[in-house]
Structure formats: structure tokens, C-alpha cells
Write an enzyme that holds these catalytic residues in place. Structure first.
Site, short mmCIF file in Angstrom:
data_model
loop_
_atom_site.label_atom_id
_atom_site.label_comp_id
_atom_site.label_asym_id
_atom_site.label_seq_id
_atom_site.Cartn_x
_atom_site.Cartn_y
_atom_site.Cartn_z
N ASN A 269 32.17 74.29 30.88
CA ASN A 269 33.61 74.19 30.93
C ASN A 269 33.99 74.80 32.53
O ASN A 269 33.57 75.46 33.08
CB ASN A 269 34.23 75.25 30.18
N ILE A 270 35.02 74.61 33.29
CA ILE A 270 35.51 75.02 34.32
C ILE A 270 37.12 75.31 33.74
O ILE A 270 37.84 74.85 33.84
CB ILE A 270 35.26 73.96 35.98
N CYS B 225 37.04 71.24 29.37
CA CYS B 225 36.68 71.78 28.31
C CYS B 225 35.01 70.94 29.12
O CYS B 225 35.65 70.21 29.81
CB CYS B 225 36.54 71.18 27.68
N GLU C 66 33.49 69.05 27.38
CA GLU C 66 32.91 67.76 26.84
C GLU C 66 33.94 66.65 27.41
O GLU C 66 33.67 65.53 28.38
CB GLU C 66 34.03 67.73 25.39
N CYS D 248 37.78 71.16 21.43
CA CYS D 248 39.18 70.92 20.81
C CYS D 248 40.27 70.37 20.34
O CYS D 248 39.76 69.26 20.86
CB CYS D 248 39.65 72.51 22.13
N CYS E 200 40.56 67.74 23.74
CA CYS E 200 39.17 66.99 23.65
C CYS E 200 38.71 66.08 22.32
O CYS E 200 38.37 65.01 22.59
CB CYS E 200 37.93 68.18 23.74
ZN LIG Z 1 37.99 70.63 25.04
#
Ligand SMILES: [Zn+2]
Length: 131
Positions: free
Chosen positions: A42-43, A52, A54, A90, A93
Site C-alpha cells: 500500500n502506498i 492498496c 493489491e 477492500c 480492489c
Molecule cells: Zn484495496
């Protein structure tokens, strides 16, 4: 079937997570059908443009021309802690992934004993938007 190797790769990816205001680190290992693995973390930033782990992994792979995906393994926990809770993708994603994976694609999360629980995109996003 998601391997222990992919858990370790996701944990390694997690170490690169960065987020000025964030306190949660997530790592993901995205495996293609031809056996390549793309890592993501995650950035974050202080606006609303955070991404995220993913989607980081998917964007890396898609931008390299990959289109056939086997699985993604996701681990997450607060900074400084080992992942102990299942870290499910989430909503953003889930929708994002749904447009690039097939019904056999596996989404794996782990608990504190490194036990893997696998889901399909239909498990996590039934009746998804498609056109
Ligand atoms: Zn996500």
C-alpha cells in the site's frame, strides 16, 4: 492452491508499504498463470489518492503486459506487528480485480498461524458490475 512461498513474498512486499498518515501496512503477491510474481504494497498520501497493495501489484503486472492471473496473496497489519488477522481486499480492489480475473482466480489471506484461506472473486464480490 496458494503456497507458503507466496505468503513470504507478500510479507516481504509489505515491508515497502509507505503512508505518511497511515498506520497499516499491506503486502500482496500476485501470481500470473505463467508463474511470474508481482509484488505490491500500500502506498498512501495525505490526500485521497492512496493505492492498496493489491492494485499496486495488478498495475505493475498489467503495465508489463500480463493478462492471465492465477492468485493473489494478501497480508496486512499495523506497522511493527506481524499479520495476525485475515486482511481481505477492500471494495475498490474487489471491483478492480474482478475486471481482470476469471472465476478460478484465488484470493488468499492468512491468519497468525500462516494458515491460508482462499476465496474466489465471486465469493468476495457476488453480482458484480460488468459490461
Ligand atoms: Zn484495496
Amino acid at each position: 492452491m496458494i503456497s507458503k512461498e507466496d505468503i513470504e513474498l507478500a510479507k516481504k512486499a509489505r515491508l515497502n508499504a509507505c503512508s505518511p498518515g497511515g498506520k497499516f501496512q499491506v503486502g500482496a503477491a500476485l501470481r500470473t498463470k505463467n508463474g511470474k510474481v508481482y509484488l505490491g504494497c500500500n502506498i498512501g498520501n495525505n490526500g485521497i489518492q492512496s493505492i492498496c497493495a493489491e492494485r499496486t501489484a495488478f498495475v505493475k503486472a498489467l503495465s508489463e503486459g500480463e493478462r492471465e492471473f492465477e492468485s493473489i496473496t494478501v497480508v496486512g497489519a499495523p506497522i511493527g506487528q506481524e499479520p495476525t488477522e485475515k486482511c481481505l481486499p477492500c471494495g475498490y480492489c474487489r471491483q478492480f480485480m474482478s475486471e481482470y480475473v476469471d472465476e478460478f482466480f484465488k484470493i488468499g489471506v492468512v491468519d497468525k498461524e500462516n494458515n491460508i484461506e482462499e476465496f474466489t472473486i465471486n465469493d468476495l464480490l457476488p453480482h458484480s458490475f460488468k459490461f
